[in-house]
Design a protein around this motif. Sequence first.
Motif, short mmCIF file in Angstrom:
data_model
loop_
_atom_site.label_atom_id
_atom_site.label_comp_id
_atom_site.label_asym_id
_atom_site.label_seq_id
_atom_site.Cartn_x
_atom_site.Cartn_y
_atom_site.Cartn_z
N ILE A 149 0.83 -1.30 0.11
CA ILE A 149 -0.08 0.12 -0.07
C ILE A 149 0.73 1.09 0.16
N GLY A 150 2.10 1.20 0.32
CA GLY A 150 2.98 2.31 0.26
C GLY A 150 2.47 3.54 1.16
N GLN A 151 2.33 4.45 0.87
CA GLN A 151 1.95 5.60 1.77
C GLN A 151 0.53 5.67 1.96
N ARG A 152 -0.22 4.98 1.53
CA ARG A 152 -1.70 5.07 1.71
C ARG A 152 -2.22 4.29 2.98
N GLU A 153 -3.36 4.83 3.67
CA GLU A 153 -4.08 4.14 4.65
C GLU A 153 -4.62 2.80 4.39
N ALA A 154 -4.83 2.51 3.06
CA ALA A 154 -5.49 1.25 2.69
C ALA A 154 -5.17 0.82 1.44
N GLN A 155 -5.33 -0.51 1.14
CA GLN A 155 -5.19 -0.99 -0.40
C GLN A 155 -6.33 -0.76 -1.07
N GLU A 156 -6.18 0.03 -2.31
CA GLU A 156 -7.51 -0.05 -3.04
C GLU A 156 -7.32 -0.61 -4.41
N ASP A 157 -6.36 -1.34 -4.53
CA ASP A 157 -6.15 -2.14 -6.03
C ASP A 157 -6.63 -3.52 -5.73
N ARG A 158 -6.87 -4.16 -6.80
CA ARG A 158 -7.12 -5.58 -6.77
C ARG A 158 -6.68 -6.24 -7.89
N VAL A 159 -6.32 -7.48 -7.83
CA VAL A 159 -5.89 -8.42 -8.72
C VAL A 159 -6.58 -9.81 -8.81
N SER A 160 -6.74 -10.24 -9.92
CA SER A 160 -7.33 -11.60 -10.18
C SER A 160 -6.72 -12.47 -11.33
N HIS A 161 -6.46 -13.79 -10.89
CA HIS A 161 -6.11 -14.59 -11.99
C HIS A 161 -7.13 -15.61 -11.93
N TRP A 162 -7.35 -16.14 -13.30
CA TRP A 162 -8.35 -16.89 -13.72
C TRP A 162 -7.72 -18.01 -14.58
N VAL A 163 -8.07 -19.21 -14.55
CA VAL A 163 -7.74 -20.29 -15.61
C VAL A 163 -8.90 -20.76 -15.90
N GLY A 164 -9.16 -20.90 -17.25
CA GLY A 164 -10.50 -21.38 -17.86
C GLY A 164 -10.51 -23.10 -18.02
N LYS A 165 -11.45 -23.52 -18.30
CA LYS A 165 -11.68 -25.01 -18.70
C LYS A 165 -10.67 -25.34 -19.73
N ASP A 166 -10.26 -24.72 -20.77
CA ASP A 166 -9.48 -24.86 -21.67
C ASP A 166 -8.14 -24.26 -21.34
N ASP A 167 -7.74 -24.12 -20.04
CA ASP A 167 -6.30 -23.81 -19.98
C ASP A 167 -6.22 -22.33 -20.23
N SER A 168 -7.00 -21.50 -20.58
CA SER A 168 -6.80 -20.18 -21.04
C SER A 168 -6.47 -19.48 -19.81
N GLN A 169 -5.92 -18.39 -19.66
CA GLN A 169 -5.47 -17.71 -18.35
C GLN A 169 -5.87 -16.30 -18.74
N LEU A 170 -6.45 -15.61 -17.60
CA LEU A 170 -6.93 -14.10 -17.47
C LEU A 170 -6.32 -13.58 -16.35
N LEU A 171 -5.47 -12.52 -16.32
CA LEU A 171 -4.85 -11.75 -15.38
C LEU A 171 -5.37 -10.42 -15.36
N ILE A 172 -5.98 -9.81 -14.26
CA ILE A 172 -6.64 -8.67 -14.13
C ILE A 172 -6.06 -7.90 -13.12
N LEU A 173 -5.63 -6.75 -13.34
CA LEU A 173 -5.11 -5.63 -12.34
C LEU A 173 -5.84 -4.49 -12.47
#
Length: 94
Positions: free
Chosen positions: A20-44
């Motif tokens: 979080i650095g100098q902030r009071e709270a974490q506002e960022d989010r990250v998600s990682h997803w693996v599909g049935k066909d092994d495709s991947q999606l990473l979202i920040l």
Amino acid sequence: MSDEGAKARVACKVATYSEIGQREAQEDRVSHWVGKDDSQLLILCDGAGGHGGGAEASAAAIDAAEKLLEESNEMIEDAPDFLSSWVKAAHEAV
């Protein structure tokens, strides 16, 4: 034998780290997803620290992606179409 139309498989490992650095709270989010066909999606999603509602906005954007993934039976047939739909859904959610 032709390899035309064959999809290449790439092995990768994903790790996330957040500070979080100098902030009071974490506002960022990250998600990682693996599909049935092994495709991947990473979202920040950057919570735009210093602006009101950043944590809620980044969480809503991730939630919108996860909802679309569930609706698509956990497979992404057309990546550009999925990303366009996600951006619209995330915008509406925020």
